[in-house]
Design an enzyme around this catalytic site. Structure first.
Site, short mmCIF file in Angstrom:
data_model
loop_
_atom_site.label_atom_id
_atom_site.label_comp_id
_atom_site.label_asym_id
_atom_site.label_seq_id
_atom_site.Cartn_x
_atom_site.Cartn_y
_atom_site.Cartn_z
N GLU A 20 40.21 36.75 40.35
CA GLU A 20 39.83 36.45 41.74
C GLU A 20 39.86 34.94 41.98
OE1 GLU A 20 39.56 38.53 44.17
OE2 GLU A 20 39.91 40.22 42.82
N HIS A 34 47.83 38.29 44.03
CA HIS A 34 47.57 39.31 43.01
C HIS A 34 48.87 40.03 42.65
CE1 HIS A 34 43.31 38.98 42.69
NE2 HIS A 34 43.03 39.41 43.91
N HIS A 49 45.79 35.59 49.50
CA HIS A 49 45.02 35.94 48.30
C HIS A 49 45.51 37.26 47.71
CE1 HIS A 49 41.18 36.57 45.95
NE2 HIS A 49 41.52 37.83 46.17
N GLU A 50 45.68 38.27 48.57
CA GLU A 50 46.13 39.58 48.09
C GLU A 50 47.56 39.53 47.57
OE1 GLU A 50 44.14 41.92 47.53
OE2 GLU A 50 42.44 40.99 48.55
#
Length: 305
Positions: free
Chosen positions: A215, A144, A140-141
């Site tokens: 997100e 980004h 997930h990070e």
């Protein structure tokens, strides 16, 4: 650099629109300050200095504020191993890996581009998550970083930071200005405060809207890259539940960085405040991951839930 993270045109469009609108607000803000303060040199220099500092040093500021430190492979081999494996799968450069000695379970990414990115996790997160859950959070990070929305959020938040600084400066200059105040000064002071407050409000709403969507985009990209939406859903549920049990006083510093965190550092469900939240609700995120899991047929795959 094109990673194997699934591209998201809607995210790219939203980032472009947000930056365009903030750019218009920014131009109007600077123009208004020049008219009010009658010194374009001062306004431009201050604005450029704050923007440059936020762009170039945002990763250091975030690490310092969250007590993060860069860790080598020998100290956290499993953490480095997961990051390296995901970067190899995603075909993207590896970020600097950092750890924050905080019990709050969370993680964040920062940095101006994929070649100068930092992934930071808290010791609370490392203690609580299983390997597959940690992989989902790190994916997930990394998404980004790959989507470049970390840099966009950093730049986008600049205007709100600048407006807030000007409001504080104007307030304290009036508070301690004493006898130097006159009617003209009071009028300029009120005008600067009004313009800055309006700019801060507009920036706040635009950034929060973009932050909530990014997100969801990161959840979606991470689930598709790892092929295990259920692991990410499990991490989300576990982290959100554990944060709710962290004492509020331990979350106050972290809340200033909510836009960069995996989950917001809030001790309870935000209720009406979710309209101004940096993150979508847990239910929205779990619903999306459930749909992706069904699409991938994860429930029938080995290790699926």
């Amino acid at each position: 650099m094109h990673s194997r993270f699934r591209s998201d045109r809607r995210l790219t469009t939203r980032m472009g629109i947000t930056l365009f609108l903030l750019g218009l607000v920014y131009v109007g803000f600077v123009a208004a300050l020049i008219v009010l303060l009658k010194s374009w040199v001062l306004v431009v220099v201050v604005a450029a200095a704050v923007l440059g500092a936020q762009y170039w040093f945002s990763d250091r500021v975030a690490l310092f504020a969250m007590r993060g430190r860069v860790v080598e492979r020998e100290e956290f081999p499993e953490l480095h191993g997961v990051v390296d494996r995901l970067c190899a799968i995603a075909d993207m450069p590896g970020p600097v890996v950092a750890v924050s000695d905080m019990d709050m379970p969370n993680a964040f990414a920062t940095g101006r581009n994929p070649d100068h990115a930092v992934i930071c996790v808290t010791t609370g997160l490392l203690r609580r998550l299983e390997p597959a859950e940690l992989e989902g959070v790190l994916a997930h990070e990394l998404s980004h970083v790959a989507h470049k929305d970390v840099a966009v959020i950093t730049v986008a938040s600049f205007l709100g930071v600048l407006a807030g600084l000007i409001v504080r400066f104007a307030f304290y200059s009036q508070l301690f200005g004493g006898g130097r105040r006159d009617q003209n000064t009071a009028v300029v002071f009120a005008a600067v405060m009004g313009v800055s407050a309006a700019v801060y409000a507009l920036s706040f709403l635009l950034i929060k809207s973009l932050s909530r969507y990014r997100e969801l985009a990161a959840d979606r990209a991470a689930a598709l890259l790892t092929g295990r939406p259920s692991a990410l859903a499990s991490a989300l549920t576990k982290v959100s539940g554990d944060i709710a049990r962290i004492p509020t006083k331990d979350l106050r510093t972290a809340q200033a960085f909510n836009a960069f965190y995996f989950t917001p550092a809030l001790g309870r469900e935000p209720g009406l405040a979710r309209l101004f939240s940096t993150h979508p609700s847990l239910e929205q995120r779990l619903d999306q991951l459930g749909r992706i899991s069904a699409e991938l047929g994860e429930a029938t795959a080995p290790g699926g839930v």
